[in-house]
Design a protein around this motif. Structure first.
Motif, mmCIF file in Angstrom:
data_model
loop_
_atom_site.group_PDB
_atom_site.id
_atom_site.type_symbol
_atom_site.label_atom_id
_atom_site.label_comp_id
_atom_site.label_asym_id
_atom_site.label_seq_id
_atom_site.Cartn_x
_atom_site.Cartn_y
_atom_site.Cartn_z
ATOM 1 N N ALA A 154 0.846 -1.191 0.000
ATOM 2 C CA ALA A 154 0.000 0.000 0.000
ATOM 3 C C ALA A 154 0.880 1.238 0.000
ATOM 4 N N ILE A 155 0.329 2.317 -0.527
ATOM 5 C CA ILE A 155 1.010 3.614 -0.543
ATOM 6 C C ILE A 155 0.472 4.449 0.612
ATOM 7 N N VAL A 156 1.384 5.093 1.328
ATOM 8 C CA VAL A 156 0.983 5.945 2.444
ATOM 9 C C VAL A 156 1.654 7.306 2.311
ATOM 10 N N ARG A 157 0.924 8.333 2.708
ATOM 11 C CA ARG A 157 1.468 9.700 2.762
ATOM 12 C C ARG A 157 1.609 10.094 4.226
ATOM 13 N N MET A 158 2.798 10.602 4.578
ATOM 14 C CA MET A 158 3.047 11.057 5.944
ATOM 15 C C MET A 158 3.531 12.503 5.890
ATOM 16 N N VAL A 159 2.798 13.378 6.534
ATOM 17 C CA VAL A 159 3.120 14.807 6.510
ATOM 18 C C VAL A 159 3.432 15.276 7.931
ATOM 19 N N PRO A 160 4.671 15.653 8.221
ATOM 20 C CA PRO A 160 5.012 16.125 9.565
ATOM 21 C C PRO A 160 4.138 17.302 9.993
ATOM 22 N N HIS A 161 3.715 17.280 11.247
ATOM 23 C CA HIS A 161 2.907 18.372 11.787
ATOM 24 C C HIS A 161 3.736 19.658 11.835
ATOM 25 N N GLU A 162 3.141 20.766 11.447
ATOM 26 C CA GLU A 162 3.810 22.059 11.591
ATOM 27 C C GLU A 162 4.028 22.359 13.079
ATOM 28 N N THR A 163 3.026 22.025 13.870
ATOM 29 C CA THR A 163 3.112 22.140 15.322
ATOM 30 C C THR A 163 2.628 20.819 15.913
ATOM 31 N N LEU A 164 3.417 20.204 16.769
ATOM 32 C CA LEU A 164 3.022 18.925 17.351
ATOM 33 C C LEU A 164 1.694 19.084 18.098
ATOM 34 N N PRO A 165 0.695 18.225 17.821
ATOM 35 C CA PRO A 165 -0.595 18.358 18.492
ATOM 36 C C PRO A 165 -0.534 18.026 19.979
ATOM 37 N N HIS A 166 0.375 17.137 20.348
ATOM 38 C CA HIS A 166 0.498 16.733 21.756
ATOM 39 C C HIS A 166 1.981 16.612 22.124
ATOM 40 N N PRO A 167 2.687 17.726 22.220
ATOM 41 C CA PRO A 167 4.117 17.665 22.518
ATOM 42 C C PRO A 167 4.377 17.149 23.934
ATOM 43 N N ALA A 168 5.339 16.254 24.048
ATOM 44 C CA ALA A 168 5.699 15.693 25.349
ATOM 45 C C ALA A 168 6.829 16.508 25.973
ATOM 46 N N LYS A 169 6.836 16.578 27.296
ATOM 47 C CA LYS A 169 7.921 17.267 27.995
ATOM 48 C C LYS A 169 9.247 16.539 27.781
ATOM 49 N N ASP A 170 9.172 15.213 27.714
ATOM 50 C CA ASP A 170 10.361 14.384 27.533
ATOM 51 C C ASP A 170 10.010 13.289 26.529
ATOM 52 N N PHE A 171 10.462 13.467 25.265
ATOM 53 C CA PHE A 171 10.076 12.530 24.215
ATOM 54 C C PHE A 171 10.581 11.118 24.494
ATOM 55 N N LYS A 172 11.803 10.989 24.992
ATOM 56 C CA LYS A 172 12.336 9.657 25.280
ATOM 57 C C LYS A 172 11.514 8.944 26.350
ATOM 58 N N LEU A 173 11.020 9.714 27.294
ATOM 59 C CA LEU A 173 10.180 9.128 28.335
ATOM 60 C C LEU A 173 8.846 8.674 27.746
ATOM 61 N N LEU A 174 8.305 9.451 26.810
ATOM 62 C CA LEU A 174 7.083 9.045 26.112
ATOM 63 C C LEU A 174 7.323 7.728 25.383
ATOM 64 N N GLN A 175 8.446 7.613 24.671
ATOM 65 C CA GLN A 175 8.777 6.363 23.989
ATOM 66 C C GLN A 175 8.792 5.197 24.958
ATOM 67 N N SER A 176 9.394 5.439 26.126
ATOM 68 C CA SER A 176 9.519 4.389 27.126
ATOM 69 C C SER A 176 8.159 3.933 27.639
ATOM 70 N N VAL A 177 7.275 4.886 27.885
ATOM 71 C CA VAL A 177 5.928 4.551 28.373
ATOM 72 C C VAL A 177 5.174 3.728 27.333
ATOM 73 N N VAL A 178 5.209 4.173 26.080
ATOM 74 C CA VAL A 178 4.485 3.472 25.014
ATOM 75 C C VAL A 178 5.072 2.077 24.793
ATOM 76 N N ARG A 179 6.382 2.006 24.760
ATOM 77 C CA ARG A 179 7.041 0.714 24.551
ATOM 78 C C ARG A 179 6.692 -0.268 25.672
ATOM 79 N N THR A 180 6.758 0.205 26.909
ATOM 80 C CA THR A 180 6.458 -0.657 28.052
ATOM 81 C C THR A 180 5.005 -1.129 28.023
#
Length: 283
Positions: free
Chosen positions: A187-213
């Motif tokens: 399948a073909i997909v289009r991905m367009v980076p947000h001009e402004t993040l809709p839900h910016p995290a204070k600590d992106f690495k910590l967000l990754q850790s929470v989601v991964r866990t």
């Protein structure tokens, strides 16, 4: 374009060469390249899509790992003096170096199935210099990228992709469009980076850790899956039912958990991951 005699698709590179002209033209229409775009193609292969893109924009740049394909591409497109080939592994390539005059790059590619997930994580780490991305992927991967809470395909890949980008599935492509034909639909997909993040995290690495866990134990409730990282009281403090499962939470919920933990000293260092080092998984 058909498979060129003398070059056999390499399984270790996940090569399946696109040859259906109708599909190629449909992809080009979806991308809608312009002469002054900063276009970058990942894995041009034998140049089927490359040829169509160069006809519009002679300054196309490509990233190709298979060194046997480099002379094929140089010979085929010798009459495009500004065409540039980077012999490199896209998983390790710094796409930021391709930015010139402050123009964000447009990335396209028929991504090898065996590296598509880690490559997407690597590209998301460069989203600040990207205008948009159009990829041919295994259909299941596209479904995971675009999934919403409650979907069977919803998980870590979709959450992290949607943190950075708007994800839009475009159309499906059958195995017959490739040589050799893969055993899966694409399948073909289009991905367009947000001009402004809709839900910016204070600590992106910590967000990754929470989601991964959370998704490493996706069949368990959040109370059990995040035990040792987040308490029931903390979940309730941000309005999240600890009896829910990971697929029930949206991106904003995960950011809320991560932001709460960012304000509380915690031993999370061992669980953190980098955007470019995520392993392939079905989460």
């Amino acid at each position: 374009m058909s498979n060129k005699p003398g070059h056999k698709a390499r399984k270790r590179f996940g090569q399946n060469f696109l040859h259906d002209q109708g599909v190629i033209e449909r992809i080009v229409r979806a991308i809608n390249p312009k002469p002054d775009d900063a276009l970058v193609e990942i894995g041009p292969g034998l140049g089927a899509l490359t040829e169509e893109m160069l006809a519009v924009n002679g300054r196309l740049q490509v990233v190709e790992l298979d060194r046997d394909l480099i002379p094929v591409l140089r010979t085929k497109f010798f009459n495009y003096p500004e065409f540039r080939i980077h012999e490199a592994d896209a998983l390790k390539f710094d796409f930021g170096q391709l930015v010139e005059d402050g123009r964000r790059i447009r990335i396209i590619g028929n991504l090898p199935y065996n590296i598509s997930t880690p490559l997407i994580f690597h590209l998301l780490a460069h989203s600040g210099v990207v205008e948009d991305m159009h990829f041919m992927l295994q259909k299941e991967v596209v479904q995971r990228l675009a999934a919403v809470p409650g979907d069977n395909n919803y998980g870590r890949l979709g959450i992290m992709a949607q943190y950075f980008c708007k994800v839009q599935p475009l159309f499906e492509v059958g195995p017959g469009a490739f040589k050799p034909a893969p055993k899966v639909d694409s399948a073909i997909v289009r991905m367009v980076p947000h001009e402004t993040l809709p839900h910016p995290a204070k600590d992106f690495k910590l967000l990754q850790s929470v989601v991964r866990t959370a998704f490493s134990a996706r069949r368990k409730t959040l109370r059990k899956g995040l035990a040792g990282m987040v308490t029931v009281e903390q979940l309730n403090r941000v309005g999240i039912d600890d009896g829910l499962r990971p697929e029930n939470l949206g991106l904003a919920d995960y950011v809320a958990i991560a932001d709460l933990l960012a304000d509380v000293p915690a031993e999370t260092g061992s669980m953190l991951i980098q955007p470019g080092t995520d392993e392939v998984s079905n989460d």
